[in-house]
Write an enzyme that holds these catalytic residues in place. Structure first.
Site, short mmCIF file in Angstrom:
data_model
loop_
_atom_site.label_atom_id
_atom_site.label_comp_id
_atom_site.label_asym_id
_atom_site.label_seq_id
_atom_site.Cartn_x
_atom_site.Cartn_y
_atom_site.Cartn_z
N LYS A 172 -13.19 35.46 23.49
CA LYS A 172 -14.10 35.20 22.34
C LYS A 172 -15.22 34.25 22.71
CE LYS A 172 -10.29 33.84 21.90
NZ LYS A 172 -8.95 33.41 21.88
N GLY A 200 2.76 30.19 23.95
CA GLY A 200 1.60 30.92 24.49
C GLY A 200 0.55 31.21 23.44
N ASP A 211 -12.31 27.55 18.73
CA ASP A 211 -11.84 28.93 18.87
C ASP A 211 -12.14 29.72 17.59
OD1 ASP A 211 -9.73 30.90 20.24
OD2 ASP A 211 -9.17 30.70 18.13
N LYS A 271 -14.81 32.95 16.89
CA LYS A 271 -14.40 34.20 16.22
C LYS A 271 -15.23 34.43 14.96
CE LYS A 271 -9.60 33.71 17.81
NZ LYS A 271 -8.30 33.14 17.46
N1 HSE Z 1 -5.59 30.39 20.77
C1 HSE Z 1 -5.85 31.51 19.94
C2 HSE Z 1 -5.16 31.27 18.60
C3 HSE Z 1 -5.33 32.75 20.59
O1 HSE Z 1 -4.33 30.37 18.51
O2 HSE Z 1 -5.47 31.97 17.64
C4 HSE Z 1 -5.81 34.01 19.93
O3 HSE Z 1 -7.20 34.10 19.92
#
Ligand code: HSE
Length: 426
Positions: free
Chosen positions: A105, A187, A201, A205
């Site tokens: 992203k 993960g 993040d 998005k």
């Molecule tokens: N680190 C991101 C999240 C992974 O926690 O949504 C998926 O984009």
């Protein structure tokens, strides 16, 4: 049957999930899609990752040139993350005419125009469903399912790590640090979790999703952003007592005055549909002028959910040679006439520590009155600090700038410490 050769760059969480899906489901795709997806190579230097997935030695590529020059590779899947290496590898693959599928992203939010230009020039496909909201097919929905609509808003929980952390803090009473450590173990978190917890993040998005939804480039730098690093257990407990649940929301709206894009923690009422979206789940509401509201819900992070989005893009690319560019129909720079809004409406939660003496509450109320802010809830309780009281307020619908001004004024009195200011979604 059509054969499609795939090379995976990076076998981390997402690349590993993609490898597993491609190898385990190969017969299923042959049977149901009439396409044979063959993993021709992987580019991953870490022997332990290769061994964990049982990748045969002859499938291991040693550099990007080997992948780009391989005539049996049709689709290159980029799961490296970050910019430098990932961007160069994607450009190398596109320049060699390979279709690229990416989960990155940050790369897409920052360089979509450059990547698309190169893809078009070399007649290569470029797909990025996995970059947003993990396994939830929000990009395909915006591009293919809702293209008949003018989209007015997108509101959702689009980061799995922060939703997991806030859920653990709310439901299990975990500390922020404990919950973050667990999200890393599972993960969900990015290599540098600062991108998750500081809202970056989600901002990447939201930039990608709003650009698609509003048909104009929405740079991630225009997203008003606050993360969850300053959220205390006290705020979560106060919210709970008042009937609210705290979420990191991403909000994109197109109004006649301009585009509003923001990512920040916000309380939602406990009967709001987003309140029950827990763990690493994500959910997105989209409002279209014809369709009204739709909501998509599912796993926003993790190996197999994100791998699911990647493999769906590979299948889509395999069967849509006529539709090779999935995205923006806009120019290389933000449209000059787009107004990005910094003021917006909403209700607010404030937690204050004040001197516990006569007249203080009246002073606080008069400052809110001055900015035309009316209060819907007011709660006063004792405080650990002697001579002080904790005051929790929830406002009626007001405006961001009015609240910022009132907070500044409250601080200037010297009688009040403003501990937190959080938005309340209606
Ligand atoms: N680190 C991101 C999240 C992974 O926690 O949504 C998926 O984009």
């Amino acid at each position: 049957m059509k054969k499609v050769g795939v090379s995976i760059l990076g076998l981390g969480v997402v690349g590993g999930g993609t490898y597993r899906i491609l190898t385990e489901q190969r017969d299923f795709y042959k049977r149901t899609q009439n396409v044979d997806l063959i993993v021709e190579s992987v580019l991953e230097p870490d022997e332990a990752k290769l061994a964990a997935l049982g990748v045969p030695a002859e499938k291991v590529a040693h550099n990007i040139a080997e992948v780009a020059l391989d005539p049996d590779v049709n689709v290159v899947v980029e799961c490296i993350g970050g910019i430098d290496e990932a961007k160069n590898y994607v450009l190398d693959a596109l320049s060699a005419g390979k279709t690229v599928v990416t989960s990155n992203k940050e790369l897409y939010a920052k360089y979509s125009h450059e990547l698309e230009r190169v893809a078009k020039h070399h007649n290569a496909g470029l797909f990025f469903e996995a970059s947003c909201v993990g396994g939830v097919p929000i990009i395909r929905t915006l591009i293919d399912g809702l293209q008949s609509n003018e989209i007015n808003s997108i509101i959702g929980i689009i980061n799995g790590t922060t939703n997991f952390i806030l859920t653990e803090m709310t439901e299990a009473g975990s500390s922020y640090e404990e919950a973050l450590a667990r999200a890393k173990e599972l993960g969900y978190a990015e290599a540098d979790p600062a991108a998750d917890v500081e809202g970056l993040d989600a901002a990447y998005k939201l930039s990608i999703l709003s650009s698609l939804a509003f048909h104009t480039k929405v740079p991630y730098t225009k997203v008003i952003r606050e993360g969850i690093t300053n959220i205390s257990k006290e705020d979560i407990a106060d919210g709970k007592a008042l009937g609210y649940v705290l979420k990191l929301l991403a909000i994109g709206r197109r109004t006649p005055a301009g585009i509003e894009v923001r990512v920040h923690p916000a309380f939602v009422r406990k009967d709001h549909p987003l309140a029950s979206v827990g763990g690493c789940n994500n959910a997105v509401f989209v409002h279209g002028n014809a369709v009204g509201d739709i909501m998509l819900l599912g796993r926003g992070a993790g190996a197999l959910p994100t791998g699911s989005a990647i493999v769906s893009d590979i299948l889509y690319a395999a069967s849509h040679t006529d539709f090779r560019y999935s995205t923006f129909k806009n120019t290389a720079s933000p449209d000059k006439d787009v107004n990005f809004l910094s003021d917006f409406g909403g209700a607010y939660y404030l937690r204050l520590t004040a001197d516990d003496e006569p007249g203080v509450l009246a002073k606080i109320a008069s400052i809110f009155g001055k900015y035309n802010i009316s209060l819907v809830e007011l709660l006063q309780r004792g405080c650990r600090e002697p001579g002080k009281a904790t005051i929790v307020l929830v406002t009626h619908e007001t405006h961001e700038l009015a609240v910022q001004n009132a907070v500044q004024k409250l601080r200037a009195t010297g009688l009040v410490q403003v501990e937190s200011v959080l938005r309340v979604a209606q």
